[in-house]
Design an enzyme around this catalytic site. Sequence first.
Site, PDB file in Angstrom:
ATOM      1  N   SER A 128      62.348 -46.532  23.567  1.00 31.09           N
ATOM      2  CA  SER A 128      61.004 -47.088  23.439  1.00 31.09           C
ATOM      3  C   SER A 128      60.510 -47.566  24.808  1.00 31.09           C
ATOM      4  O   SER A 128      60.436 -46.772  25.742  1.00 31.09           O
ATOM      5  CB  SER A 128      60.992 -48.206  22.401  1.00 31.09           C
ATOM      6  OG  SER A 128      59.677 -48.547  22.042  1.00 31.09           O
TER       7      SER A 128
ATOM      8  N   ASP B  33      57.885 -40.265  14.446  1.00 30.09           N
ATOM      9  CA  ASP B  33      57.738 -41.537  15.153  1.00 30.09           C
ATOM     10  C   ASP B  33      56.298 -42.013  15.034  1.00 30.09           C
ATOM     11  O   ASP B  33      55.383 -41.369  15.549  1.00 30.09           O
ATOM     12  CB  ASP B  33      58.134 -41.359  16.620  1.00 30.09           C
ATOM     13  CG  ASP B  33      58.333 -42.673  17.347  1.00 30.09           C
ATOM     14  OD1 ASP B  33      57.524 -43.591  17.146  1.00 30.09           O
ATOM     15  OD2 ASP B  33      59.303 -42.778  18.121  1.00 30.09           O
TER      16      ASP B  33
ATOM     17  N   HIS C 293      61.112 -44.240  14.772  1.00 26.81           N
ATOM     18  CA  HIS C 293      61.378 -44.990  15.983  1.00 26.81           C
ATOM     19  C   HIS C 293      62.655 -45.817  15.788  1.00 26.81           C
ATOM     20  O   HIS C 293      62.979 -46.222  14.675  1.00 26.81           O
ATOM     21  CB  HIS C 293      60.181 -45.923  16.241  1.00 26.81           C
ATOM     22  CG  HIS C 293      59.955 -46.295  17.665  1.00 26.81           C
ATOM     23  ND1 HIS C 293      59.483 -45.409  18.596  1.00 26.81           N
ATOM     24  CD2 HIS C 293      60.125 -47.477  18.322  1.00 26.81           C
ATOM     25  CE1 HIS C 293      59.352 -46.024  19.760  1.00 26.81           C
ATOM     26  NE2 HIS C 293      59.745 -47.284  19.625  1.00 26.81           N
TER      27      HIS C 293
END
Length: 381
Positions: free
Chosen positions: A210, A308, A341
């Site tokens: 991330s 995601d 994610h």
Amino acid sequence: MLTNELAPQLLALTAADAATSVVRGRSSRAGLALAAANGLALAHLTRQAARDERRLEQALTEAVGVGYADQLDDLPAPTGARGHVRSLVNPFRILTPDIEVVRGIPYSEAGRRGHLDIYRSRHLQHDHAPVLLQVHGGAWTIGEKDRQALPLMTHLASRGWICVAINYRLAPRDPFPAQIIDVKRAIAWVREHIADHGGDPDYLAITGGSAGGHLAALAALTPGDPTYQPGFEEADTSVQVAVPHYGVYDLAGATGLRSAIGMRDRFLAPRIVQRTWEEDPEVFEAGSPILRITPDAPDFFVIHGTHDTLVSVEQPRLFVSRLREVSKRSVAYAELPGAQHAWDIFGSVRCTHVVRAVDRYLTWHWNGYLRERGRSPVRAS
């Protein structure tokens, strides 16, 4: 993410609950139908994660050649039944007694945010071990060095790597580029001090997820950038290879993606950079890995999930496309269908496959690095 990564466990609970209801005579047709539908969906997610092993291997062979495994003097073992059982029974059991963790080492003067931890095998049998630097995620505003990538660091440490996990200053208290400056300071610290802990100061891989994926990629693409090295401009901040997970590659909205422009204007500008695009486009452009790619970029292994919802899969697709167009080094890209994610926080089936694939790629890369310098590959401890 939790449903995706815990699908096997949830499937077992669903089946057990339905069976218990039938035995106790408390079931209904509607309830059993719902349980069956839920079970089928969970079975699909489980099967999807299991197939990632093949997808990851295909990504590696496409990037570095079908015979790359022949170059691994110490081939990582396949996941195997035992690894799958361990992932299914207790995916949250990560640290093992054979891994030593040295915590809270200062690498800067930023207090706790300038500390790092070192993960290494208690049975390390050689000096000059390869080094991995882990940069945590958390939208540049939250996160801790001991909360992410533990499966990867524990696994690599057991294989003879030295893994370094860092904290860094967070926004909004410290606006960007404070975060990348801290990552650079950590790289400089590793170059200077990691030999004291058994690591090779000349070989450094970097990873992160991330925001950590963004910082890892940006650090890999900007060695020696004086803007990001105030007061330590002469330090060597290069890395040999980068493995970003579900990263952000476009802070400037340069790709034209609506999601990237929205992130820039609604989140990055007011909270992270604390300047608007109109006021200072340079800081957004300089902080965008996709705009910092040169022919001298290091090797990359980029991993992202198709589902995601925080960072569109279009970002890594465009980033990888640009890397392959410009870079002279290897570029591997694995796109994981259905993955959300932050899928690598605990030892799920998917995470286990990713960890093993990263191990194979980094082992290949490390062995190649040693051969280029006339040194024999060292077997893991």
